[in-house]
Design an enzyme around this catalytic site. Structure first.
Site, PDB file in Angstrom:
ATOM      1  N   ASP A   1       0.805  -1.290  -0.204  1.00 13.36           N
ATOM      2  CA  ASP A   1      -0.030  -0.148  -0.032  1.00 13.36           C
ATOM      3  C   ASP A   1       0.831   1.140   0.070  1.00 13.36           C
ATOM      4  OD1 ASP A   1      -1.622   2.116   0.595  1.00 13.36           O
ATOM      5  OD2 ASP A   1      -3.000   0.844   1.952  1.00 13.36           O
TER       6      ASP A   1
ATOM      7  N   TYR B   1      -9.189  15.784 -10.290  1.00 15.49           N
ATOM      8  CA  TYR B   1      -8.501  14.951 -11.406  1.00 15.49           C
ATOM      9  C   TYR B   1      -7.232  15.882 -12.192  1.00 15.49           C
ATOM     10  CZ  TYR B   1      -8.053  11.875 -15.356  1.00 15.49           C
ATOM     11  OH  TYR B   1      -7.387  11.099 -16.386  1.00 15.49           O
TER      12      TYR B   1
ATOM     13  N   LYS C   1      -3.381  14.945 -11.905  1.00 13.11           N
ATOM     14  CA  LYS C   1      -2.527  14.573 -13.176  1.00 13.11           C
ATOM     15  C   LYS C   1      -1.412  15.849 -13.219  1.00 13.11           C
ATOM     16  CE  LYS C   1      -4.566  10.677 -13.724  1.00 13.11           C
ATOM     17  NZ  LYS C   1      -3.871   9.537 -13.698  1.00 13.11           N
TER      18      LYS C   1
END
Length: 324
Positions: A98, A195, A199
Site C-alpha cells: 500500500d 482529477y 495529473k
C-alpha cells in the site's frame, strides 16, 4: 493504477522492439525496476514490457491473489502481472504494498536493496485508482471534499512516498530513471478539478525530481498514453483486447486508442536510452516517442492520439496545447 477512462485533455471516453534493435535483444537485461501500481492498466503494460526487455521487475499494488482485492474490486492482481513479466522474458516479483503507507514502502525498498545488492535502475510511479473518486459532473464547490482530498492522497501522495524511499538507491549508484505516469502532457484543463490537479501535480513531481536528481546522474520524466485501452475501458465498451474494435461503433475515437503495451514499450525505450538525461524534466507522450524510437503497439500499429485530436477534435474542443 492507471485505468483512466478519459483520454488526455479530459474529453469523455475512457513489441518488445526498441528503436533499431531486433525484438530478440534484451537491452534491459540485468536491470532492476520497480513498478508501483503495476496491477493493471498502464502500470501492468509498463511492467510487462520492461520484462520483455530483460529486466527484473518488482510489481506492487494492493490487489493480490493471496491477500485479496483492494476496494477497487477488480480481478487483476500483482501476481498475475508478475507472471506476465516472467512470461515475456523478464523476472516478475510481486510484492503487495500500500503506497500510502510509508512503513510498507520502506520495507519494500529495503527488500529490493537486499535482494538486488542495492540496485534499482527504473522507478515507475503509476499508482492511480482514482476513477471511482473522480466527479466529472460538478465544479469544485459542488464536489465532496473528503472524496477529492482522498483522490489527491491516493494519486499524488503515494508517488511522493515511493520516491522518498526509492531514490536513495539510484542516487547511491549515480544512475537511473524515474517515470511518473500521468494523463496529458500539456497545461490543458482535464475536465474535473481534483482529477486535473492530480495529473498536473504528477508532471510537476517529475520536473522537481529531475532538478534534484540531475547532479547525481538520475533522470526523471513524466509520460502520458493516449486513449488507453485499460481493462476498465475494455469493460466499459463491453469488449476484450482481442475484439476491441467492436467498440468503435459506440465511440469513433476508440479507433485511435492504444493498448497498455504501447505505453510499456515507450517506457522500455526510455529506460534503454543511453542519452536519457537529455529528456530529464520533460513531460512526454507515446505519440511523440514512437516517432523517435520506432516501437509499435501490440498489433503492429502506431496510434497517434495527438494527430487524431488535431484532425478531428480540435475544432470542437480546442488544441491540446504545447507540451510542458
Amino acid at each position: 493504477m492507471t485505468t483512466d477512462t478519459r483520454p488526455p485533455g479530459g474529453t469523455p471516453a475512457a513489441g518488445k522492439a526498441t528503436a533499431g534493435k531486433p525484438p530478440t535483444e534484451t537491452p534491459l537485461a540485468g536491470k532492476v525496476a520497480l513498478v508501483a501500481g503495476g496491477t493493471r492498466g498502464g502500470g501492468r503494460g509498463i511492467a510487462v514490457e520492461l520484462g520483455a526487455a530483460g529486466a527484473t521487475v518488482y510489481v506492487t499494488g494492493r490487489s493480490s491473489g493471496a491477500a485479496g482485492r483492494s476496494e477497487m474490486g477488480r480481478p487483476e492482481t500483482i501476481e498475475d502481472t508478475a507472471a506476465r513479466v516472467t512470461a515475456a522474458g523478464g523476472v516478475g516479483v510481486p510484492v503487495r504494498t500500500d503506497h500510502s503507507r510509508p512503513e510498507e514502502v520502506r520495507a519494500l525498498v529495503e527488500r529490493i536493496a537486499v535482494e538486488q545488492d542495492g540496485r534499482l535502475d527504473v522507478l515507475v510511479n503509476s499508482v492511480w485508482g482514482g476513477d471511482p473518486l473522480t466527479d466529472w459532473e460538478h465544479p469544485l464547490w459542488g464536489q465532496d471534499l473528503d472524496t477529492g482530498l482522498r483522490l489527491l492522497r491516493q494519486a499524488v501522495e503515494t508517488h511522493v512516498i515511493t520516491s522518498r524511499f526509492a531514490l536513495p538507491l539510484m542516487v547511491a549508484r549515480g544512475s537511473g530513471l524515474v517515470v511518473e505516469v500521468t494523463d496529458g502532457n500539456t497545461a490543458r484543463y482535464r475536465g474535473s478539478f481534483f482529477y486535473d490537479l492530480a495529473k498536473s501535480a504528477v508532471i510537476r513531481l517529475a520536473f522537481a525530481q529531475s532538478a534534484e536528481l540531475r547532479p547525481h546522474g538520475v533522470a526523471a520524466v513524466a509520460i502520458t498514453p493516449g486513449f488507453l485501452r485499460s481493462e476498465a475501458v475494455l469493460d466499459h465498451f463491453g469488449v476484450t483486447e482481442a475484439d476491441w474494435r467492436d467498440g468503435v461503433a459506440q465511440d469513433p475515437d476508440f479507433a485511435h486508442s492504444e493498448s497498455p503495451a504501447y505505453l510499456g514499450r515507450a517506457v522500455a525505450a526510455l529506460a534503454a536510452d543511453p542519452q536519457i538525461m537529455a529528456k530529464s524534466g520533460r513531460a512526454l507522450a507515446t505519440w511523440g516517442l514512437y516517432q523517435e524510437y520506432g516501437f509499435t503497439d501490440a498489433d503492429g500499429t502506431r496510434p497517434d492520439f495527438a494527430a487524431h485530436w488535431a484532425k478531428n477534435l480540435e475544432a470542437e474542443h480546442g488544441p491540446l496545447g504545447d507540451p510542458l
